[in-house]
Write a protein that holds these residues in place. Structure first.
Motif, PDB file in Angstrom:
ATOM      1  N   LYS A 196      43.077  46.402  32.173  1.00 55.20           N
ATOM      2  CA  LYS A 196      44.442  46.505  32.712  1.00 55.20           C
ATOM      3  C   LYS A 196      44.648  45.610  33.930  1.00 55.20           C
ATOM      4  O   LYS A 196      45.790  45.306  34.290  1.00 55.20           O
ATOM      5  CB  LYS A 196      44.731  47.959  33.102  1.00 55.20           C
ATOM      6  CG  LYS A 196      44.787  48.926  31.931  1.00 55.20           C
ATOM      7  CD  LYS A 196      44.963  50.354  32.434  1.00 55.20           C
ATOM      8  CE  LYS A 196      44.916  51.358  31.272  1.00 55.20           C
ATOM      9  NZ  LYS A 196      44.983  52.760  31.773  1.00 55.20           N
ATOM     10  N   ILE A 197      43.557  45.205  34.572  1.00 52.57           N
ATOM     11  CA  ILE A 197      43.665  44.373  35.781  1.00 52.57           C
ATOM     12  C   ILE A 197      44.082  42.961  35.372  1.00 52.57           C
ATOM     13  O   ILE A 197      43.522  42.403  34.416  1.00 52.57           O
ATOM     14  CB  ILE A 197      42.312  44.327  36.520  1.00 52.57           C
ATOM     15  CG1 ILE A 197      41.830  45.741  36.863  1.00 52.57           C
ATOM     16  CG2 ILE A 197      42.417  43.490  37.795  1.00 52.57           C
ATOM     17  CD1 ILE A 197      40.398  45.807  37.339  1.00 52.57           C
ATOM     18  N   PRO A 198      45.057  42.362  36.070  1.00 57.34           N
ATOM     19  CA  PRO A 198      45.451  40.992  35.723  1.00 57.34           C
ATOM     20  C   PRO A 198      44.243  40.052  35.721  1.00 57.34           C
ATOM     21  O   PRO A 198      43.444  40.046  36.666  1.00 57.34           O
ATOM     22  CB  PRO A 198      46.434  40.619  36.846  1.00 57.34           C
ATOM     23  CG  PRO A 198      46.981  41.935  37.321  1.00 57.34           C
ATOM     24  CD  PRO A 198      45.852  42.908  37.176  1.00 57.34           C
ATOM     25  N   LYS A 199      44.100  39.296  34.647  1.00 52.78           N
ATOM     26  CA  LYS A 199      42.938  38.411  34.504  1.00 52.78           C
ATOM     27  C   LYS A 199      42.877  37.384  35.627  1.00 52.78           C
ATOM     28  O   LYS A 199      41.799  37.008  36.090  1.00 52.78           O
ATOM     29  CB  LYS A 199      42.960  37.720  33.138  1.00 52.78           C
ATOM     30  CG  LYS A 199      42.521  38.641  31.996  1.00 52.78           C
ATOM     31  CD  LYS A 199      42.420  37.920  30.687  1.00 52.78           C
ATOM     32  CE  LYS A 199      41.666  38.734  29.644  1.00 52.78           C
ATOM     33  NZ  LYS A 199      41.975  40.148  29.563  1.00 52.78           N
ATOM     34  N   ASN A 200      44.026  36.954  36.099  1.00 50.34           N
ATOM     35  CA  ASN A 200      44.057  35.990  37.193  1.00 50.34           C
ATOM     36  C   ASN A 200      43.456  36.596  38.469  1.00 50.34           C
ATOM     37  O   ASN A 200      42.732  35.928  39.210  1.00 50.34           O
ATOM     38  CB  ASN A 200      45.496  35.535  37.464  1.00 50.34           C
ATOM     39  CG  ASN A 200      45.557  34.478  38.554  1.00 50.34           C
ATOM     40  OD1 ASN A 200      44.917  33.433  38.448  1.00 50.34           O
ATOM     41  ND2 ASN A 200      46.317  34.752  39.608  1.00 50.34           N
ATOM     42  N   SER A 201      43.720  37.885  38.693  1.00 47.94           N
ATOM     43  CA  SER A 201      43.169  38.574  39.873  1.00 47.94           C
ATOM     44  C   SER A 201      41.646  38.651  39.779  1.00 47.94           C
ATOM     45  O   SER A 201      40.933  38.422  40.762  1.00 47.94           O
ATOM     46  CB  SER A 201      43.749  39.990  39.982  1.00 47.94           C
ATOM     47  OG  SER A 201      45.143  39.941  40.147  1.00 47.94           O
ATOM     48  N   LEU A 202      41.158  38.990  38.588  1.00 45.56           N
ATOM     49  CA  LEU A 202      39.708  39.064  38.386  1.00 45.56           C
ATOM     50  C   LEU A 202      39.052  37.705  38.606  1.00 45.56           C
ATOM     51  O   LEU A 202      38.001  37.601  39.248  1.00 45.56           O
ATOM     52  CB  LEU A 202      39.399  39.571  36.970  1.00 45.56           C
ATOM     53  CG  LEU A 202      39.627  41.064  36.701  1.00 45.56           C
ATOM     54  CD1 LEU A 202      39.527  41.344  35.211  1.00 45.56           C
ATOM     55  CD2 LEU A 202      38.633  41.922  37.468  1.00 45.56           C
ATOM     56  N   THR A 203      39.693  36.658  38.087  1.00 46.60           N
ATOM     57  CA  THR A 203      39.129  35.305  38.210  1.00 46.60           C
ATOM     58  C   THR A 203      39.095  34.864  39.668  1.00 46.60           C
ATOM     59  O   THR A 203      38.082  34.342  40.148  1.00 46.60           O
ATOM     60  CB  THR A 203      39.960  34.304  37.382  1.00 46.60           C
ATOM     61  OG1 THR A 203      40.007  34.758  36.026  1.00 46.60           O
ATOM     62  CG2 THR A 203      39.335  32.917  37.415  1.00 46.60           C
ATOM     63  N   VAL A 204      40.205  35.075  40.380  1.00 50.35           N
ATOM     64  CA  VAL A 204      40.272  34.691  41.801  1.00 50.35           C
ATOM     65  C   VAL A 204      39.246  35.485  42.605  1.00 50.35           C
ATOM     66  O   VAL A 204      38.579  34.946  43.495  1.00 50.35           O
ATOM     67  CB  VAL A 204      41.697  34.920  42.363  1.00 50.35           C
ATOM     68  CG1 VAL A 204      41.723  34.696  43.878  1.00 50.35           C
ATOM     69  CG2 VAL A 204      42.677  33.988  41.679  1.00 50.35           C
ATOM     70  N   TRP A 205      39.105  36.786  42.268  1.00 50.56           N
ATOM     71  CA  TRP A 205      38.109  37.615  42.976  1.00 50.56           C
ATOM     72  C   TRP A 205      36.693  37.090  42.739  1.00 50.56           C
ATOM     73  O   TRP A 205      35.902  36.984  43.678  1.00 50.56           O
ATOM     74  CB  TRP A 205      38.231  39.067  42.499  1.00 50.56           C
ATOM     75  CG  TRP A 205      37.176  39.956  43.085  1.00 50.56           C
ATOM     76  CD1 TRP A 205      37.116  40.450  44.358  1.00 50.56           C
ATOM     77  CD2 TRP A 205      35.992  40.444  42.427  1.00 50.56           C
ATOM     78  NE1 TRP A 205      35.986  41.203  44.531  1.00 50.56           N
ATOM     79  CE2 TRP A 205      35.274  41.217  43.362  1.00 50.56           C
ATOM     80  CE3 TRP A 205      35.480  40.289  41.144  1.00 50.56           C
ATOM     81  CZ2 TRP A 205      34.078  41.838  43.040  1.00 50.56           C
ATOM     82  CZ3 TRP A 205      34.297  40.916  40.828  1.00 50.56           C
ATOM     83  CH2 TRP A 205      33.595  41.677  41.766  1.00 50.56           C
ATOM     84  N   LEU A 206      36.381  36.764  41.485  1.00 48.47           N
ATOM     85  CA  LEU A 206      35.054  36.228  41.178  1.00 48.47           C
ATOM     86  C   LEU A 206      34.795  34.933  41.933  1.00 48.47           C
ATOM     87  O   LEU A 206      33.696  34.701  42.445  1.00 48.47           O
ATOM     88  CB  LEU A 206      34.917  35.984  39.671  1.00 48.47           C
ATOM     89  CG  LEU A 206      34.611  37.203  38.800  1.00 48.47           C
ATOM     90  CD1 LEU A 206      34.718  36.840  37.325  1.00 48.47           C
ATOM     91  CD2 LEU A 206      33.227  37.767  39.096  1.00 48.47           C
ATOM     92  N   LYS A 207      35.814  34.083  42.036  1.00 46.67           N
ATOM     93  CA  LYS A 207      35.649  32.781  42.693  1.00 46.67           C
ATOM     94  C   LYS A 207      35.484  32.915  44.204  1.00 46.67           C
ATOM     95  O   LYS A 207      34.692  32.206  44.817  1.00 46.67           O
ATOM     96  CB  LYS A 207      36.859  31.882  42.392  1.00 46.67           C
ATOM     97  CG  LYS A 207      36.884  31.320  40.984  1.00 46.67           C
ATOM     98  CD  LYS A 207      38.098  30.428  40.785  1.00 46.67           C
ATOM     99  CE  LYS A 207      38.094  29.826  39.371  1.00 46.67           C
ATOM    100  NZ  LYS A 207      39.309  29.016  39.122  1.00 46.67           N
ATOM    101  N   ASN A 208      36.242  33.826  44.802  1.00 48.90           N
ATOM    102  CA  ASN A 208      36.323  33.849  46.267  1.00 48.90           C
ATOM    103  C   ASN A 208      35.595  35.006  46.953  1.00 48.90           C
ATOM    104  O   ASN A 208      35.269  34.899  48.140  1.00 48.90           O
ATOM    105  CB  ASN A 208      37.797  33.882  46.695  1.00 48.90           C
ATOM    106  CG  ASN A 208      38.540  32.640  46.234  1.00 48.90           C
ATOM    107  OD1 ASN A 208      38.219  31.536  46.635  1.00 48.90           O
ATOM    108  ND2 ASN A 208      39.538  32.822  45.374  1.00 48.90           N
ATOM    109  N   PHE A 209      35.380  36.103  46.235  1.00 50.51           N
ATOM    110  CA  PHE A 209      34.837  37.283  46.904  1.00 50.51           C
ATOM    111  C   PHE A 209      33.526  37.799  46.310  1.00 50.51           C
ATOM    112  O   PHE A 209      32.743  38.440  47.012  1.00 50.51           O
ATOM    113  CB  PHE A 209      35.852  38.435  46.874  1.00 50.51           C
ATOM    114  CG  PHE A 209      37.148  38.126  47.563  1.00 50.51           C
ATOM    115  CD1 PHE A 209      37.208  38.027  48.952  1.00 50.51           C
ATOM    116  CD2 PHE A 209      38.309  37.932  46.843  1.00 50.51           C
ATOM    117  CE1 PHE A 209      38.402  37.746  49.604  1.00 50.51           C
ATOM    118  CE2 PHE A 209      39.511  37.650  47.476  1.00 50.51           C
ATOM    119  CZ  PHE A 209      39.559  37.550  48.867  1.00 50.51           C
TER     120      PHE A 209
END
Length: 550
Positions: A196-209
């Protein structure tokens, strides 16, 4: 060094200074070490400046001990910052701390306010599912710092987060910053919530956090799994845009760029050896790791080069005994990789079967730990050739029991003896006496390698029957330990009945006292040694700290 024995006032003051230095230097001690240090620090009364001491030390004191320093509220604020894992999770001390905290903060029921959750800190990790549900999102910040959860806690966390009635909002609205705040709670989320989490949010989180998060490689891989296409198209060769370059191999988000099929197609003609240690730290999914293993197998069909073995990392779960049988082990690093693989293989619940035992062989058998030995399938011993002579007595004992079970179906004593002979170093005396009735013609060298207590329990008559045609050779060993000690324990008159001119036994009317050279340590002495070893890190730290203070 120091012990928990009596200390004078000057020594107590020195230990108080030591404890304060430990706080400044953030020195971590274990439960026994902290318990000991508390006794020394408080030997002549409770200090009135306990805030100057490590928070972990307070775990062994009570709110009343802290009264001269501050309020119970202040005490539990410090406890909330301490490393609770110093105490075992279900220990009475941890339960008592939680009860006292609820009394101090006047928390009447399962609902905990956000303010009280801040004070409880790490103590929140011990609250059950009922408290988590009743408190809504008030506990999530503290729960995100916990090392692990019980099943009912995980279920409650999922229920609270899934409701959307928290400061985080529903999963569909989460940003990369929301995921960063959730931190250690992400592994608790089930697949449906992650989707349910926006895929863009997951991707940005993986990249930056993600690289600063407490999540393990495996936990991050569950997020990668959600981001990859659920239906994998069969890859017809490697797409030009997905060619694996040096830049790709150095990108920790490489797993996001390839489906398993694409990864396999694009790994052809790519040498992983120089990059393997690095890329195996990336959050590849299980399917992607399987592809990496397959690629190595295709590159090295006759076995991995020795230089590759210490770099296998997360691929160890996929290594089979057949793979190990092809390894050429000539260095300590390679041997360490082998033992790590065996441990992992056993930890996953796999029995050491014929293939695994052949790969280990007699050469490395003695390097296995007790857990690994206990995972040996007894039936496998009928089809492998092992010799545990050089192993520890405990290992010989374990292997003998397994071998006896494995070979018990042999109908003919000669066949049984041939199979069991390499394992007799772990046989008890009663089994050897039974074996003496079967005309086994034991070699004297085998007799000399028997368990010492078992050998000493044998009579000259038992030995005659065991050795059979080799009895005459016993004279050549009469001055060699442990045969020498066995001879000294026997009556000379009984040795004479062997008619091989064996001398050195006890004469009639004399008492020959033989002091055993190798006594088994008592449980008490083992306990003392274990305690000393356990406290050794604290003793060393104390020595170093005192050196720094002087």
């Amino acid at each position: 060094g120091f012990t928990c024995a009596a200390a004078n006032v000057t020594e107590a003051e020195r230990f108080q200074e030591l404890a304060k230095v430990m706080k400044k230097k953030n020195v971590k001690l274990g439960e026994d070490q902290l318990s000991c240090l508390v006794k020394l620090v408080t030997l002549h009364g409770i200090p009135k400046d306990l805030d100057s001491y490590p928070e972990d030390l307070l775990l062994f004191l009570s709110p009343s001990d802290y009264a001269a320093t501050g309020s119970c509220r202040q005490y539990f604020t410090n406890i909330g910052k301490a490393n609770l894992d110093v105490l075992q999770r279900e220990s009475s001390r941890r339960k008592q701390l939680l009860r006292e905290a609820f009394l101090c903060l006047k928390i009447p029921g399962p609902q905990v306010s956000e303010e009280n959750a801040e004070i409880l800190g790490h103590l929140v990790c011990d609250l059950g599912g009922e408290y988590i549900r009743s408190s809504g999102g008030n506990l999530l910040k503290q729960l995100s710092q916990c090392e692990s959860f019980l099943p009912d806690q995980e279920e409650a966390i999922r229920s609270v987060i899934g409701s959307g009635n928290t400061t985080f909002g529903p999963p569909e609205t989460w940003s990369a910053f929301t995921l960063n705040e959730l931190g250690g709670l992400i592994p608790v989320l089930d697949h449906s919530t992650l989707q349910k989490i926006p895929k863009n949010s997951l991707t940005v989180w993986l990249k930056n956090f993600a690289h600063n998060s407490p999540l393990s490689r495996e936990e991050l891989a569950t997020v990668v799994q959600v981001l990859l296409p659920t239906r994998h198209k069969r890859a017809d060769g490697c797409p030009p845009s997905k060619k694996i370059t040096e830049m790709v191999l150095n990108d920790e988000l490489m797993p996001l760029q390839y489906t398993p099929e694409e990864l396999h197609a694009c790994l052809k003609n790519v040498s992983l050896e120089n990059h393997l240690s690095l890329i195996l730290t990336y959050p590849f999914t299980v399917q992607q790791l399987t592809v990496l293993k397959r690629s190595l197998d295709e590159t090295y069909p006759d076995g991995y080069p020795e230089s590759l073995l210490p770099k296998l990392g997360s691929l160890l779960d996929f290594i089979t005994p057949e793979d190990v049988s092809k390894w050429k082990i000539t260095s300590a690093d390679t041997l360490a990789a082998l033992l790590k693989m065996i441990k992992r293989y056993v930890d996953l619940g796999n029995a050491l079967n014929v293939t695994a035992l052949n790969a280990i062989g007699t050469k490395y058998l003695c390097l296995l730990n007790v857990s690994a030995l206990n995972m040996i399938d007894p039936n496998s011993l009928t089809r492998v050739s092992l010799n545990p002579t050089a192993c520890s007595q405990l290992m010989k004992d374990i292997l003998y029991v397994k071998a006896k079970h494995a070979f018990s179906g042999e109908n003919y004593s000669a066949a049984y003896y041939t199979l069991i002979e390499p394992y007799l170093g772990g046989a008890p005396g009663i089994d050897l006496k039974a074996l003496s009735k079967d005309n086994v013609n034991m070699e004297v060298s085998t007799l000399a390698k028997l368990r010492r207590d078992s050998l000493m329990s044998l009579t000259p008559s038992d030995v005659r029957c065991l050795l059979g045609t080799h009895l005459g050779e016993l004279v050549q060993w009469q001055n060699v330990s442990p045969i020498r000690e066995w001879v000294q324990r026997q009556k000379q008159s009984e040795l004479d009945q062997l008619q091989i001119s064996l001398t050195g036994g006890t004469q009639e009317g004399y008492l020959n006292i033989v002091t055993p050279k190798f006594q088994s340590p008592s449980l008490a002495s083992l306990g003392a040694v274990a305690t000393t070893l356990h406290l050794l890190p604290a003793l060393l730290i104390s020595f170093l700290m005192m050196s720094g203070l002087s």
